[in-house]
Design an enzyme around this catalytic site. Structure first.
Site, short mmCIF file in Angstrom:
data_model
loop_
_atom_site.label_atom_id
_atom_site.label_comp_id
_atom_site.label_asym_id
_atom_site.label_seq_id
_atom_site.Cartn_x
_atom_site.Cartn_y
_atom_site.Cartn_z
N SER A 8 0.84 -1.21 0.00
CA SER A 8 0.00 0.00 0.00
C SER A 8 0.87 1.25 0.00
O SER A 8 1.68 1.45 0.91
CB SER A 8 -0.89 0.01 1.25
OG SER A 8 -1.44 1.31 1.41
N HIS A 31 -1.35 -1.32 -4.18
CA HIS A 31 -2.60 -0.98 -3.50
C HIS A 31 -2.64 0.54 -3.28
O HIS A 31 -1.72 1.12 -2.70
CB HIS A 31 -2.66 -1.72 -2.17
CG HIS A 31 -3.93 -1.56 -1.42
ND1 HIS A 31 -5.07 -2.28 -1.72
CD2 HIS A 31 -4.27 -0.75 -0.39
CE1 HIS A 31 -6.04 -1.95 -0.88
NE2 HIS A 31 -5.59 -1.00 -0.08
N ASP A 33 -4.78 3.61 -1.72
CA ASP A 33 -5.85 3.98 -0.79
C ASP A 33 -6.33 5.40 -1.07
O ASP A 33 -5.63 6.37 -0.76
CB ASP A 33 -5.31 3.91 0.65
CG ASP A 33 -5.08 2.48 1.12
OD1 ASP A 33 -6.01 1.67 0.99
OD2 ASP A 33 -3.97 2.20 1.61
N MET A 35 -8.78 8.24 0.00
CA MET A 35 -9.57 8.63 1.19
C MET A 35 -10.05 10.07 1.03
O MET A 35 -9.29 10.92 0.53
CB MET A 35 -8.71 8.54 2.44
CG MET A 35 -8.08 7.18 2.68
SD MET A 35 -7.22 7.17 4.26
CE MET A 35 -6.43 5.56 4.18
N HIS A 64 -8.38 1.06 -3.69
CA HIS A 64 -9.27 0.88 -2.53
C HIS A 64 -9.89 2.23 -2.20
O HIS A 64 -9.21 3.11 -1.66
CB HIS A 64 -8.44 0.32 -1.36
CG HIS A 64 -9.19 0.16 -0.08
ND1 HIS A 64 -8.55 -0.03 1.14
CD2 HIS A 64 -10.52 0.15 0.19
CE1 HIS A 64 -9.47 -0.13 2.09
NE2 HIS A 64 -10.66 -0.02 1.55
N MET A 66 -11.94 4.57 -0.10
CA MET A 66 -12.57 4.84 1.20
C MET A 66 -13.22 6.20 1.09
O MET A 66 -12.72 7.21 1.63
CB MET A 66 -11.50 4.78 2.31
CG MET A 66 -11.14 3.34 2.65
SD MET A 66 -9.57 3.20 3.50
CE MET A 66 -8.47 3.20 2.09
N MET A 135 -11.45 -5.86 5.68
CA MET A 135 -10.58 -4.97 6.46
C MET A 135 -10.20 -5.64 7.77
O MET A 135 -11.07 -6.08 8.53
CB MET A 135 -11.28 -3.64 6.77
CG MET A 135 -11.48 -2.70 5.59
SD MET A 135 -9.99 -2.13 4.75
CE MET A 135 -9.04 -1.36 6.06
N GLY A 140 -8.71 3.89 7.39
CA GLY A 140 -8.32 5.29 7.59
C GLY A 140 -6.83 5.51 7.75
O GLY A 140 -6.32 6.53 7.28
N GLY A 142 -2.65 3.70 8.15
CA GLY A 142 -1.72 2.58 8.14
C GLY A 142 -1.15 2.37 9.54
O GLY A 142 -1.40 3.16 10.45
N GLY A 143 -0.42 1.28 9.71
CA GLY A 143 0.31 1.05 10.95
C GLY A 143 -0.53 0.60 12.14
O GLY A 143 -0.07 0.68 13.27
N ASP A 173 -6.64 -6.51 4.44
CA ASP A 173 -6.00 -5.19 4.41
C ASP A 173 -5.93 -4.62 5.83
O ASP A 173 -6.96 -4.35 6.44
CB ASP A 173 -6.82 -4.26 3.50
CG ASP A 173 -6.15 -2.91 3.31
OD1 ASP A 173 -5.04 -2.70 3.80
OD2 ASP A 173 -6.77 -2.05 2.63
N GLY A 174 -4.70 -4.46 6.31
CA GLY A 174 -4.48 -3.82 7.60
C GLY A 174 -3.72 -4.71 8.57
O GLY A 174 -4.15 -5.82 8.86
N GLY A 195 1.25 -2.27 4.03
CA GLY A 195 1.80 -0.93 3.89
C GLY A 195 3.06 -0.76 4.70
O GLY A 195 4.18 -0.82 4.18
N SER A 196 2.89 -0.60 6.02
CA SER A 196 4.05 -0.30 6.86
C SER A 196 5.05 -1.45 6.89
O SER A 196 6.26 -1.19 6.99
CB SER A 196 3.60 0.09 8.28
OG SER A 196 2.60 -0.78 8.73
O1 LIG Z 1 -6.75 0.77 3.65
C1 LIG Z 1 -5.86 0.87 4.46
C2 LIG Z 1 -6.05 1.67 5.73
O2 LIG Z 1 -7.32 2.21 5.73
C3 LIG Z 1 -4.63 0.11 4.22
O3 LIG Z 1 -4.45 -0.21 2.87
C4 LIG Z 1 -3.37 0.54 4.90
O4 LIG Z 1 -2.53 1.28 4.08
C5 LIG Z 1 -2.62 -0.67 5.38
O5 LIG Z 1 -1.50 -0.27 6.09
P1 LIG Z 1 -0.74 -1.25 7.09
O6 LIG Z 1 -1.74 -1.66 8.16
O7 LIG Z 1 -0.28 -2.44 6.30
O8 LIG Z 1 0.37 -0.42 7.62
FE LIG Z 2 -6.40 -0.21 1.75
#
Ligand SMILES: O=C(CO)[C@@H](O)[C@H](O)COP(=O)(O)O
Ligand SMILES: [Fe+2]
Length: 220
Positions: A8, A31, A33, A35, A64, A66, A135, A140, A142-143, A173-174, A195-196
Protein backbone atom coordinates in the site's frame (compact mmCIF):
# COMPACT_ATOMS: atom_id res chain seq x y z
CA UNK A 1 -1.35 -21.26 -5.33
CA UNK A 2 0.99 -18.32 -4.84
CA UNK A 3 -0.18 -15.52 -2.60
CA UNK A 4 -0.64 -12.07 -4.11
CA UNK A 5 1.21 -9.32 -2.26
CA UNK A 6 -0.06 -5.77 -2.78
CA UNK A 7 2.00 -3.07 -1.01
CA UNK A 8 0.00 0.00 0.00
CA UNK A 9 1.44 3.33 -1.09
CA UNK A 10 -0.28 4.96 1.87
CA UNK A 11 3.04 4.19 3.60
CA UNK A 12 5.16 5.48 0.68
CA UNK A 13 6.89 8.87 0.61
CA UNK A 14 4.38 11.00 -1.32
CA UNK A 15 7.11 13.30 -2.70
CA UNK A 16 9.25 10.35 -3.79
CA UNK A 17 6.46 8.27 -5.27
CA UNK A 18 8.34 7.21 -8.39
CA UNK A 19 11.29 5.97 -6.33
CA UNK A 20 8.94 4.13 -3.96
CA UNK A 21 7.01 2.51 -6.84
CA UNK A 22 10.35 1.19 -8.11
CA UNK A 23 11.13 -0.22 -4.64
CA UNK A 24 8.03 -2.44 -4.91
CA UNK A 25 8.40 -3.53 -8.55
CA UNK A 26 8.37 -7.21 -7.49
CA UNK A 27 4.86 -6.87 -6.02
CA UNK A 28 1.80 -8.40 -7.69
CA UNK A 29 -0.28 -5.18 -7.58
CA UNK A 30 0.10 -1.72 -6.07
CA UNK A 31 -2.60 -0.98 -3.50
CA UNK A 32 -3.83 2.61 -3.74
CA UNK A 33 -5.85 3.98 -0.79
CA UNK A 34 -8.14 6.82 -1.86
CA UNK A 35 -9.57 8.63 1.19
CA UNK A 36 -11.93 11.62 1.18
CA UNK A 37 -11.98 12.91 4.79
CA UNK A 38 -15.68 11.99 4.97
CA UNK A 39 -15.98 8.22 4.81
CA UNK A 40 -12.77 8.07 6.85
CA UNK A 41 -11.06 10.82 8.87
CA UNK A 42 -8.06 11.02 6.53
CA UNK A 43 -7.35 12.47 3.11
CA UNK A 44 -5.00 11.09 0.47
CA UNK A 45 -5.43 11.70 -3.24
CA UNK A 46 -7.89 11.49 -6.11
CA UNK A 47 -8.07 10.45 -9.75
CA UNK A 48 -5.38 12.83 -11.07
CA UNK A 49 -2.76 11.40 -8.76
CA UNK A 50 -3.95 7.83 -9.37
CA UNK A 51 -3.65 8.36 -13.11
CA UNK A 52 -0.02 9.49 -12.67
CA UNK A 53 0.73 6.55 -10.38
CA UNK A 54 -0.74 4.22 -12.98
CA UNK A 55 1.42 5.77 -15.73
CA UNK A 56 4.54 5.39 -13.59
CA UNK A 57 3.99 2.06 -11.85
CA UNK A 58 5.54 -1.08 -13.34
CA UNK A 59 2.68 -3.14 -11.81
CA UNK A 60 -1.11 -2.72 -12.13
CA UNK A 61 -3.17 -0.81 -9.57
CA UNK A 62 -5.50 -2.24 -6.94
CA UNK A 63 -7.57 0.81 -5.97
CA UNK A 64 -9.27 0.88 -2.53
CA UNK A 65 -11.84 3.65 -2.33
CA UNK A 66 -12.57 4.84 1.20
CA UNK A 67 -14.98 7.51 0.01
CA UNK A 68 -18.63 8.46 0.33
CA UNK A 69 -20.89 8.05 -2.69
CA UNK A 70 -18.79 5.53 -4.64
CA UNK A 71 -21.81 5.02 -6.92
CA UNK A 72 -20.93 8.43 -8.33
CA UNK A 73 -17.12 8.49 -8.02
CA UNK A 74 -15.85 4.93 -8.53
CA UNK A 75 -16.41 4.55 -12.31
CA UNK A 76 -13.80 7.21 -13.13
CA UNK A 77 -11.08 4.96 -11.67
CA UNK A 78 -12.14 2.19 -14.03
CA UNK A 79 -12.17 4.68 -16.90
CA UNK A 80 -8.54 5.60 -16.11
CA UNK A 81 -7.79 1.90 -16.63
CA UNK A 82 -7.11 0.74 -13.07
CA UNK A 83 -6.86 -3.05 -12.83
CA UNK A 84 -9.26 -3.35 -9.89
CA UNK A 85 -11.59 -0.89 -8.18
CA UNK A 86 -12.89 -1.73 -4.71
CA UNK A 87 -15.55 0.36 -2.96
CA UNK A 88 -16.97 0.06 0.56
CA UNK A 89 -20.22 -1.81 1.19
CA UNK A 90 -21.08 0.72 3.92
CA UNK A 91 -20.88 3.62 1.44
CA UNK A 92 -22.51 2.22 -1.71
CA UNK A 93 -26.21 2.68 -2.41
CA UNK A 94 -26.44 0.07 -5.19
CA UNK A 95 -23.38 -2.21 -4.90
CA UNK A 96 -24.42 -4.73 -7.54
CA UNK A 97 -25.24 -2.04 -10.11
CA UNK A 98 -21.92 -0.34 -9.38
CA UNK A 99 -19.98 -3.61 -9.68
CA UNK A 100 -21.61 -4.28 -13.06
CA UNK A 101 -20.65 -0.78 -14.22
CA UNK A 102 -17.04 -1.28 -13.15
CA UNK A 103 -16.84 -4.61 -14.95
CA UNK A 104 -18.36 -3.11 -18.10
CA UNK A 105 -15.63 -0.46 -17.98
CA UNK A 106 -13.01 -3.22 -17.90
CA UNK A 107 -11.99 -3.20 -14.24
CA UNK A 108 -12.22 -5.98 -11.69
CA UNK A 109 -14.98 -5.06 -9.25
CA UNK A 110 -14.32 -5.30 -5.53
CA UNK A 111 -16.37 -4.76 -2.41
CA UNK A 112 -14.77 -3.90 0.94
CA UNK A 113 -16.14 -4.67 4.39
CA UNK A 114 -15.11 -2.66 7.45
CA UNK A 115 -14.48 -4.71 10.63
CA UNK A 116 -17.98 -4.13 12.07
CA UNK A 117 -19.82 -4.97 8.82
CA UNK A 118 -21.41 -8.41 8.69
CA UNK A 119 -20.65 -10.48 5.63
CA UNK A 120 -24.01 -12.32 5.54
CA UNK A 121 -25.76 -9.98 3.10
CA UNK A 122 -22.99 -10.39 0.52
CA UNK A 123 -22.48 -14.15 0.42
CA UNK A 124 -25.12 -14.88 -2.22
CA UNK A 125 -23.94 -11.88 -4.24
CA UNK A 126 -20.37 -13.17 -4.62
CA UNK A 127 -20.65 -13.92 -8.36
CA UNK A 128 -21.21 -10.18 -8.90
CA UNK A 129 -17.72 -9.38 -7.56
CA UNK A 130 -14.17 -10.26 -8.60
CA UNK A 131 -12.75 -9.63 -5.16
CA UNK A 132 -13.82 -9.00 -1.58
CA UNK A 133 -11.60 -6.90 0.64
CA UNK A 134 -11.91 -7.79 4.31
CA UNK A 135 -10.58 -4.97 6.46
CA UNK A 136 -8.41 -6.26 9.30
CA UNK A 137 -8.15 -2.77 10.85
CA UNK A 138 -10.57 0.18 10.99
CA UNK A 139 -10.14 1.95 7.62
CA UNK A 140 -8.32 5.29 7.59
CA UNK A 141 -4.73 4.79 8.67
CA UNK A 142 -1.72 2.58 8.14
CA UNK A 143 0.31 1.05 10.95
CA UNK A 144 -2.59 -0.34 13.02
CA UNK A 145 -2.82 -3.75 14.68
CA UNK A 146 -4.32 -6.74 12.82
CA UNK A 147 -7.78 -7.73 14.14
CA UNK A 148 -7.94 -11.55 14.24
CA UNK A 149 -11.68 -11.65 15.09
CA UNK A 150 -12.62 -10.79 11.47
CA UNK A 151 -11.16 -14.11 10.24
CA UNK A 152 -14.59 -15.77 10.55
CA UNK A 153 -15.73 -13.57 7.62
CA UNK A 154 -13.02 -15.07 5.42
CA UNK A 155 -14.04 -18.59 6.35
CA UNK A 156 -17.66 -17.83 5.42
CA UNK A 157 -16.63 -16.14 2.16
CA UNK A 158 -14.38 -19.07 1.20
CA UNK A 159 -17.21 -21.56 1.88
CA UNK A 160 -19.73 -19.50 -0.10
CA UNK A 161 -17.33 -19.10 -3.03
CA UNK A 162 -16.80 -22.88 -3.17
CA UNK A 163 -20.54 -23.57 -2.90
CA UNK A 164 -21.38 -21.06 -5.66
CA UNK A 165 -18.43 -22.16 -7.80
CA UNK A 166 -17.19 -18.61 -8.21
CA UNK A 167 -13.56 -17.57 -8.48
CA UNK A 168 -13.40 -14.56 -6.20
CA UNK A 169 -10.16 -13.20 -4.72
CA UNK A 170 -10.27 -12.71 -0.96
CA UNK A 171 -8.09 -9.81 0.12
CA UNK A 172 -7.10 -8.72 3.61
CA UNK A 173 -6.00 -5.19 4.41
CA UNK A 174 -4.48 -3.82 7.60
CA UNK A 175 -1.78 -4.95 10.01
CA UNK A 176 -0.43 -7.61 7.64
CA UNK A 177 3.08 -8.73 8.65
CA UNK A 178 5.11 -11.93 8.40
CA UNK A 179 3.59 -12.83 11.80
CA UNK A 180 -0.10 -12.27 10.88
CA UNK A 181 -0.21 -13.20 7.19
CA UNK A 182 -0.43 -16.95 7.88
CA UNK A 183 -3.52 -16.44 10.07
CA UNK A 184 -5.32 -14.71 7.18
CA UNK A 185 -4.16 -17.28 4.63
CA UNK A 186 -5.35 -20.14 6.85
CA UNK A 187 -8.78 -18.46 7.03
CA UNK A 188 -9.02 -18.30 3.22
CA UNK A 189 -7.32 -15.10 2.06
CA UNK A 190 -5.23 -15.24 -1.12
CA UNK A 191 -4.43 -11.53 -1.62
CA UNK A 192 -2.61 -9.46 0.99
CA UNK A 193 -2.21 -5.70 1.37
CA UNK A 194 0.82 -4.55 3.35
CA UNK A 195 1.80 -0.93 3.89
CA UNK A 196 4.05 -0.30 6.86
CA UNK A 197 5.58 -3.78 6.87
CA UNK A 198 6.86 -3.26 3.30
CA UNK A 199 7.75 0.44 3.23
CA UNK A 200 9.06 0.35 6.81
CA UNK A 201 11.63 -2.29 5.80
CA UNK A 202 15.06 -1.19 4.59
CA UNK A 203 14.76 -3.72 1.73
CA UNK A 204 11.19 -3.58 0.38
CA UNK A 205 11.78 -6.38 -2.14
CA UNK A 206 12.98 -8.69 0.64
CA UNK A 207 9.92 -7.74 2.73
CA UNK A 208 7.61 -8.61 -0.20
CA UNK A 209 9.38 -11.95 -0.68
CA UNK A 210 9.20 -12.66 3.06
CA UNK A 211 5.45 -12.04 3.08
CA UNK A 212 4.96 -14.11 -0.07
CA UNK A 213 6.74 -17.14 1.30
CA UNK A 214 5.11 -16.80 4.77
CA UNK A 215 1.67 -16.76 3.09
CA UNK A 216 2.28 -19.35 0.41
CA UNK A 217 2.85 -22.04 3.02
CA UNK A 218 -0.77 -21.44 4.13
CA UNK A 219 -2.74 -20.42 0.99
CA UNK A 220 -5.03 -23.26 -0.08
O1 LIG B 1 -6.75 0.77 3.65
C1 LIG B 1 -5.86 0.87 4.46
C2 LIG B 1 -6.05 1.67 5.73
O2 LIG B 1 -7.32 2.21 5.73
C3 LIG B 1 -4.63 0.11 4.22
O3 LIG B 1 -4.45 -0.21 2.87
C4 LIG B 1 -3.37 0.54 4.90
O4 LIG B 1 -2.53 1.28 4.08
C5 LIG B 1 -2.62 -0.67 5.38
O5 LIG B 1 -1.50 -0.27 6.09
P1 LIG B 1 -0.74 -1.25 7.09
O6 LIG B 1 -1.74 -1.66 8.16
O7 LIG B 1 -0.28 -2.44 6.30
O8 LIG B 1 0.37 -0.42 7.62
FE1 LIG C 1 -6.40 -0.21 1.75
Amino acid sequence: MAARINPSILSADFVNMQRDLERIASADYVHVDVMDNHFVPNLTFGPQMVERVQATSPVPLDVHLMIDDPDRWAPQYAEIGCFSVTFHAEAATAPVTLARTLRKLGARAGIALSPKTDVGAYLELLPEFDQVLVMTVEPGFGGQKFLPHVMSKLTRLREAAARLGTDVWLEVDGGVTEETIGIAADAGADTFVAGSSVFGASDAAAAIEGLRSAASAHVH
